[in-house]
Design a protein around this motif. Sequence first.
Motif, PDB file in Angstrom:
ATOM      1  N   UNK A 263     -82.642   2.315  15.247  1.00 24.45           N
ATOM      2  CA  UNK A 263     -81.854   3.258  14.451  1.00 24.45           C
ATOM      3  C   UNK A 263     -80.402   2.815  14.509  1.00 24.45           C
ATOM      4  N   UNK A 264     -79.545   3.439  13.696  1.00 21.45           N
ATOM      5  CA  UNK A 264     -78.121   3.170  13.848  1.00 21.45           C
ATOM      6  C   UNK A 264     -77.694   3.428  15.294  1.00 21.45           C
ATOM      7  N   UNK A 265     -76.727   2.678  15.767  1.00 20.30           N
ATOM      8  CA  UNK A 265     -76.299   2.791  17.161  1.00 20.30           C
ATOM      9  C   UNK A 265     -75.911   4.224  17.497  1.00 20.30           C
ATOM     10  N   UNK A 266     -76.441   4.694  18.623  1.00 19.79           N
ATOM     11  CA  UNK A 266     -76.071   6.015  19.127  1.00 19.79           C
ATOM     12  C   UNK A 266     -75.288   5.816  20.419  1.00 19.79           C
ATOM     13  N   UNK A 267     -74.514   6.812  20.763  1.00 19.72           N
ATOM     14  CA  UNK A 267     -73.754   6.754  22.005  1.00 19.72           C
ATOM     15  C   UNK A 267     -74.317   7.795  22.943  1.00 19.72           C
ATOM     16  N   UNK A 268     -74.499   7.394  24.180  1.00 15.33           N
ATOM     17  CA  UNK A 268     -75.094   8.254  25.193  1.00 15.33           C
ATOM     18  C   UNK A 268     -74.042   8.585  26.237  1.00 15.33           C
ATOM     19  N   UNK A 269     -73.786   9.860  26.425  1.00 17.58           N
ATOM     20  CA  UNK A 269     -72.839  10.338  27.426  1.00 17.58           C
ATOM     21  C   UNK A 269     -73.639  10.654  28.685  1.00 17.58           C
ATOM     22  N   UNK A 270     -73.369   9.923  29.760  1.00 18.39           N
ATOM     23  CA  UNK A 270     -74.208   9.949  30.949  1.00 18.39           C
ATOM     24  C   UNK A 270     -73.598  10.796  32.060  1.00 18.39           C
ATOM     25  N   UNK A 271     -74.464  11.563  32.732  1.00 18.03           N
ATOM     26  CA  UNK A 271     -74.036  12.362  33.877  1.00 18.03           C
ATOM     27  C   UNK A 271     -75.095  12.226  34.968  1.00 18.03           C
ATOM     28  N   UNK A 272     -74.871  11.391  35.992  1.00 18.54           N
ATOM     29  CA  UNK A 272     -75.862  11.219  37.060  1.00 18.54           C
ATOM     30  C   UNK A 272     -76.181  12.547  37.740  1.00 18.54           C
ATOM     31  N   UNK A 273     -77.466  12.745  38.041  1.00 14.51           N
ATOM     32  CA  UNK A 273     -77.915  13.978  38.678  1.00 14.51           C
ATOM     33  C   UNK A 273     -78.502  13.733  40.063  1.00 14.51           C
ATOM     34  N   UNK A 274     -78.398  12.541  40.563  1.00 17.52           N
ATOM     35  CA  UNK A 274     -78.963  12.202  41.860  1.00 17.52           C
ATOM     36  C   UNK A 274     -79.254  10.717  41.900  1.00 17.52           C
TER      37      UNK A 274
ATOM     38  N   UNK B 116     -82.026   9.176  41.173  1.00 15.76           N
ATOM     39  CA  UNK B 116     -82.892   8.643  40.118  1.00 15.76           C
ATOM     40  C   UNK B 116     -83.064   9.627  38.968  1.00 15.76           C
ATOM     41  N   UNK B 117     -82.018  10.356  38.646  1.00 16.20           N
ATOM     42  CA  UNK B 117     -82.040  11.259  37.496  1.00 16.20           C
ATOM     43  C   UNK B 117     -80.706  11.160  36.772  1.00 16.20           C
ATOM     44  N   UNK B 118     -80.761  11.217  35.462  1.00 15.57           N
ATOM     45  CA  UNK B 118     -79.539  11.151  34.665  1.00 15.57           C
ATOM     46  C   UNK B 118     -79.640  12.139  33.516  1.00 15.57           C
ATOM     47  N   UNK B 119     -78.646  13.007  33.406  1.00 14.97           N
ATOM     48  CA  UNK B 119     -78.537  13.891  32.253  1.00 14.97           C
ATOM     49  C   UNK B 119     -77.845  13.110  31.146  1.00 14.97           C
ATOM     50  N   UNK B 120     -78.502  13.023  29.994  1.00 20.19           N
ATOM     51  CA  UNK B 120     -77.996  12.227  28.878  1.00 20.19           C
ATOM     52  C   UNK B 120     -77.697  13.138  27.700  1.00 20.19           C
ATOM     53  N   UNK B 121     -76.474  13.084  27.198  1.00 22.57           N
ATOM     54  CA  UNK B 121     -76.081  13.794  25.989  1.00 22.57           C
ATOM     55  C   UNK B 121     -76.004  12.768  24.863  1.00 22.57           C
ATOM     56  N   UNK B 122     -76.782  12.982  23.834  1.00 25.29           N
ATOM     57  CA  UNK B 122     -76.869  12.038  22.726  1.00 25.29           C
ATOM     58  C   UNK B 122     -75.817  12.393  21.683  1.00 25.29           C
ATOM     59  N   UNK B 123     -74.959  11.423  21.342  1.00 18.42           N
ATOM     60  CA  UNK B 123     -73.901  11.608  20.361  1.00 18.42           C
ATOM     61  C   UNK B 123     -74.181  10.742  19.140  1.00 18.42           C
ATOM     62  N   UNK B 124     -73.947  11.310  17.957  1.00 18.05           N
ATOM     63  CA  UNK B 124     -74.134  10.562  16.707  1.00 18.05           C
ATOM     64  C   UNK B 124     -72.860  10.677  15.881  1.00 18.05           C
ATOM     65  N   UNK B 125     -72.769   9.871  14.854  1.00 18.39           N
ATOM     66  CA  UNK B 125     -71.592   9.915  13.988  1.00 18.39           C
ATOM     67  C   UNK B 125     -71.527  11.261  13.269  1.00 18.39           C
ATOM     68  N   UNK B 126     -70.326  11.795  13.171  1.00 19.03           N
ATOM     69  CA  UNK B 126     -70.138  13.025  12.404  1.00 19.03           C
ATOM     70  C   UNK B 126     -70.594  12.803  10.966  1.00 19.03           C
ATOM     71  N   UNK B 127     -71.221  13.808  10.406  1.00 19.56           N
ATOM     72  CA  UNK B 127     -71.683  13.696   9.034  1.00 19.56           C
ATOM     73  C   UNK B 127     -72.987  12.946   8.880  1.00 19.56           C
ATOM     74  N   UNK B 128     -73.663  12.649   9.996  1.00 17.46           N
ATOM     75  CA  UNK B 128     -74.952  11.967   9.912  1.00 17.46           C
ATOM     76  C   UNK B 128     -75.943  12.821   9.125  1.00 17.46           C
ATOM     77  N   UNK B 129     -76.771  12.152   8.326  1.00 15.18           N
ATOM     78  CA  UNK B 129     -77.778  12.865   7.538  1.00 15.18           C
ATOM     79  C   UNK B 129     -78.897  13.364   8.448  1.00 15.18           C
ATOM     80  N   UNK B 130     -79.723  14.244   7.915  1.00 22.00           N
ATOM     81  CA  UNK B 130     -80.849  14.750   8.688  1.00 22.00           C
ATOM     82  C   UNK B 130     -81.775  13.610   9.099  1.00 22.00           C
TER      83      UNK B 130
END
Length: 216
Positions: free
Chosen positions: A162-173, A175-189
């Motif tokens: 897919x088009x490149x996405x950016x992942x905002x990472x927050x380690x939780x321990x 061997x766990x990582x909370x990942x927030x998925x970011x996409x370009x503003x105005x991305x289509x459905x």
Amino acid sequence: MPPYPTGSWMPVALSADLPAGTVMPAQSPAGPVALWRSRSGRAAAFADRCPHRGMRLSHGFVRGETLSCIYHGWGYAQAGNCLRIPAHPALTPPDTIRVATQPVEDGGGIIWISVGEPAAGPPRFEGLAPLRSMMVEADIAALEAVAGTKADGDLLDYAGNAPTIRLLLAPQGQARTLVHVLVAEGSSQAERIAASRAAEALRRAAEDIAHGGIAR
């Protein structure tokens, strides 16, 4: 969870996942928190333990501008001080009864928590919008291995199919990582669906690596 420098910000949730009048559990560098939003829309983060009997405040409920414990109903203001003890309605609770709080910033669709007083606000990601969050049972090294690149601070780029996405990472321990998925503003459905599927593929592959398997 690895230690974060005092005053640094950690992305703990997406704004859309915490509607007004709700509470949810989250993990901060200082430990478990009850993340809640008042009826007027203000977000707050409490240590996830009621001072009375130790019940998790993330199991509680929001009443107006206060968070109440589900066990005995003790209510706390956003500053952490106790405002109400239902068993003693005429009592004004002493100021010594309070919950530990942490600084919270809610902006750009992301809720951030800081340990200690931050010197500046959390980062803003111009041109990007949050899509979803997901918990990955793998560390950042496994995510980097699948993405084929190193994270730049808390951000990891991933293309997949897919088009490149950016992942905002927050380690939780370890061997766990909370990942927030970011996409370009105005991305289509269609682009948002493709980005979500790419993120799921990344999660599965990283977990395969973490569990000693082969990335799919």
